[in-house]
Enzyme design. Structure first.
Site, short mmCIF file in Angstrom:
data_model
loop_
_atom_site.label_atom_id
_atom_site.label_comp_id
_atom_site.label_asym_id
_atom_site.label_seq_id
_atom_site.Cartn_x
_atom_site.Cartn_y
_atom_site.Cartn_z
N ASN A 39 0.84 -1.21 0.00
CA ASN A 39 0.00 0.00 0.00
C ASN A 39 0.87 1.25 0.00
O ASN A 39 0.56 2.22 -0.70
CB ASN A 39 -0.93 0.00 1.22
CG ASN A 39 -2.18 -0.82 0.99
OD1 ASN A 39 -3.06 -0.42 0.23
ND2 ASN A 39 -2.24 -1.99 1.61
N LEU A 87 0.69 -1.89 12.74
CA LEU A 87 -0.18 -2.67 13.63
C LEU A 87 -0.15 -2.22 15.09
O LEU A 87 -0.93 -2.73 15.90
CB LEU A 87 0.17 -4.15 13.53
CG LEU A 87 0.12 -4.72 12.10
CD1 LEU A 87 0.42 -6.22 12.11
CD2 LEU A 87 -1.22 -4.45 11.43
N LEU A 100 -0.91 0.13 18.31
CA LEU A 100 -1.91 1.12 18.69
C LEU A 100 -1.26 2.50 18.72
O LEU A 100 -0.16 2.68 19.28
CB LEU A 100 -2.45 0.77 20.09
CG LEU A 100 -3.64 1.57 20.58
CD1 LEU A 100 -4.88 1.29 19.71
CD2 LEU A 100 -3.94 1.24 22.03
N ASN A 105 -6.23 5.29 8.71
CA ASN A 105 -5.83 3.88 8.68
C ASN A 105 -6.66 3.18 7.61
O ASN A 105 -7.77 3.59 7.30
CB ASN A 105 -6.10 3.22 10.03
CG ASN A 105 -5.67 1.76 10.04
OD1 ASN A 105 -4.59 1.41 9.53
ND2 ASN A 105 -6.49 0.87 10.59
N HIS A 149 -8.19 -0.61 6.88
CA HIS A 149 -8.43 -1.91 7.52
C HIS A 149 -9.01 -2.86 6.48
O HIS A 149 -9.90 -2.48 5.72
CB HIS A 149 -9.41 -1.73 8.69
CG HIS A 149 -9.57 -2.99 9.47
ND1 HIS A 149 -8.64 -3.42 10.40
CD2 HIS A 149 -10.53 -3.96 9.44
CE1 HIS A 149 -9.02 -4.58 10.91
NE2 HIS A 149 -10.16 -4.93 10.34
N ASP A 199 -9.23 0.49 15.37
CA ASP A 199 -10.27 0.40 14.32
C ASP A 199 -11.59 1.07 14.67
O ASP A 199 -12.64 0.70 14.14
CB ASP A 199 -10.54 -1.08 13.95
CG ASP A 199 -9.27 -1.82 13.58
OD1 ASP A 199 -8.40 -1.19 12.95
OD2 ASP A 199 -9.13 -2.99 13.93
N GLU A 210 -7.73 -2.16 -1.76
CA GLU A 210 -6.88 -1.21 -1.05
C GLU A 210 -6.02 -0.43 -2.05
O GLU A 210 -5.94 0.81 -2.00
CB GLU A 210 -5.99 -1.95 -0.04
CG GLU A 210 -6.79 -2.66 1.04
CD GLU A 210 -5.93 -3.20 2.17
OE1 GLU A 210 -4.70 -3.14 2.10
OE2 GLU A 210 -6.52 -3.69 3.14
C1 GAR Z 1 -3.11 -4.39 4.48
O1 GAR Z 1 -4.00 -5.35 4.00
C2 GAR Z 1 -3.78 -3.55 5.56
O2 GAR Z 1 -5.14 -3.39 5.37
C3 GAR Z 1 -3.51 -4.41 6.77
O3 GAR Z 1 -2.19 -4.83 6.63
C4 GAR Z 1 -1.95 -5.03 5.23
C5 GAR Z 1 -0.62 -4.41 4.88
O4 GAR Z 1 -0.25 -4.77 3.58
N1 GAR Z 1 -3.72 -3.66 7.99
C6 GAR Z 1 -4.34 -4.16 9.03
O5 GAR Z 1 -4.71 -5.31 9.10
C7 GAR Z 1 -4.56 -3.16 10.16
N2 GAR Z 1 -5.46 -3.68 11.13
P1 GAR Z 1 0.93 -4.05 2.84
O6 GAR Z 1 2.13 -4.04 3.77
O7 GAR Z 1 1.18 -4.90 1.63
O8 GAR Z 1 0.49 -2.67 2.50
#
Ligand code: GAR
Length: 191
Positions: free
Chosen positions: A16, A87, A89, A104, A106, A147, A176
């Site tokens: 992301n 991840l 808080l 954020n 999610h 969240d 995303e």
């Molecule tokens: C993403 O899917 C994001 O939504 C999730 O971590 C992933 C990171 O992917 N976040 C959570 O679960 C937060 N609670 P990435 O490192 O490939 O962007």
């Protein structure tokens, strides 16, 4: 023209973060000014290097036991903090310093499948276990709870009964990648 500055917080592979870097790469009004991670081998570090964005590695003590990170964010004139797979808080002092200026993403349709421990594959496994017919993404403001901040944007995808948790993860990650940067752009324009 005043340039608006983004700080990305990311701990995972950083896909992301990469999409966000690509989206704003040629913009003269908005830039990613710093990438902050709590994992020294996080994939996001290689993206940061490729896009020539400075990075900061933090540990728990740095993040929770003092407020030094505020000096870093102030020095970079950060307008918006973007969590992209971060991840931990967010501590109250940081939420208070950036009210409605921390986003954020999610990987589920909150308020379902949110809260402590609900991240990454845990979310998709729970969605599968409950035989959900859809999942999706929620982009929201960050408050002191996991969240629970106000929702800014949601998008959903249909699931088929044969989808594995990995299949669900791929569908959600595609959403995303398609939406996060645009929503960030919109929020920054409204600041
Ligand atoms: C993403 O899917 C994001 O939504 C999730 O971590 C992933 C990171 O992917 N976040 C959570 O679960 C937060 N609670 P990435 O490192 O490939 O962007």
């Amino acid at each position: 023209m005043k340039i608006k500055n983004i700080a990305i917080f990311a701990s995972g592979s950083g896909s992301n973060a990469r999409k966000i870097l690509e989206y704003f790469e040629d913009r003269s009004d908005i830039q990613v000014s710093i990438i902050i991670t709590n994992r020294k081998n996080a994939g996001v570090l290689s993206h940061a290097k490729e896009f020539d964005v400075p990075t900061l590695k933090i540990d728990r003590s740095y993040f929770y036991d003092n407020e030094c990170i505020l000096d870093v964010l102030k020095a970079e004139k950060i307008d918006l903090i973007v969590l992209a797979g971060f991840l931990w808080l967010v501590p109250a002092y940081l939420v208070a310093s950036y009210p409605n200026k921390i986003l954020n993403i999610h990987p589920a349709l909150l308020p379902k499948y949110g809260g402590k421990g609900m991240y990454g594959h845990h979310v998709h496994e729970a969605v599968k276990e409950n035989n959900e017919s859809e999942s999706g993404i929620t982009i929201h403001y960050v408050n002191e709870e996991f969240d629970e901040g106000g929702h800014i944007f949601q998008a959903s995808c249909e699931l088929s009964i044969d989808d594995s948790p990995q299949d669900i993860a791929s569908k959600v990650l595609e959403l995303e990648h398609n939406h996060y940067a645009e929503v960030i752009d919109r929020v920054l324009n409204e600041l």
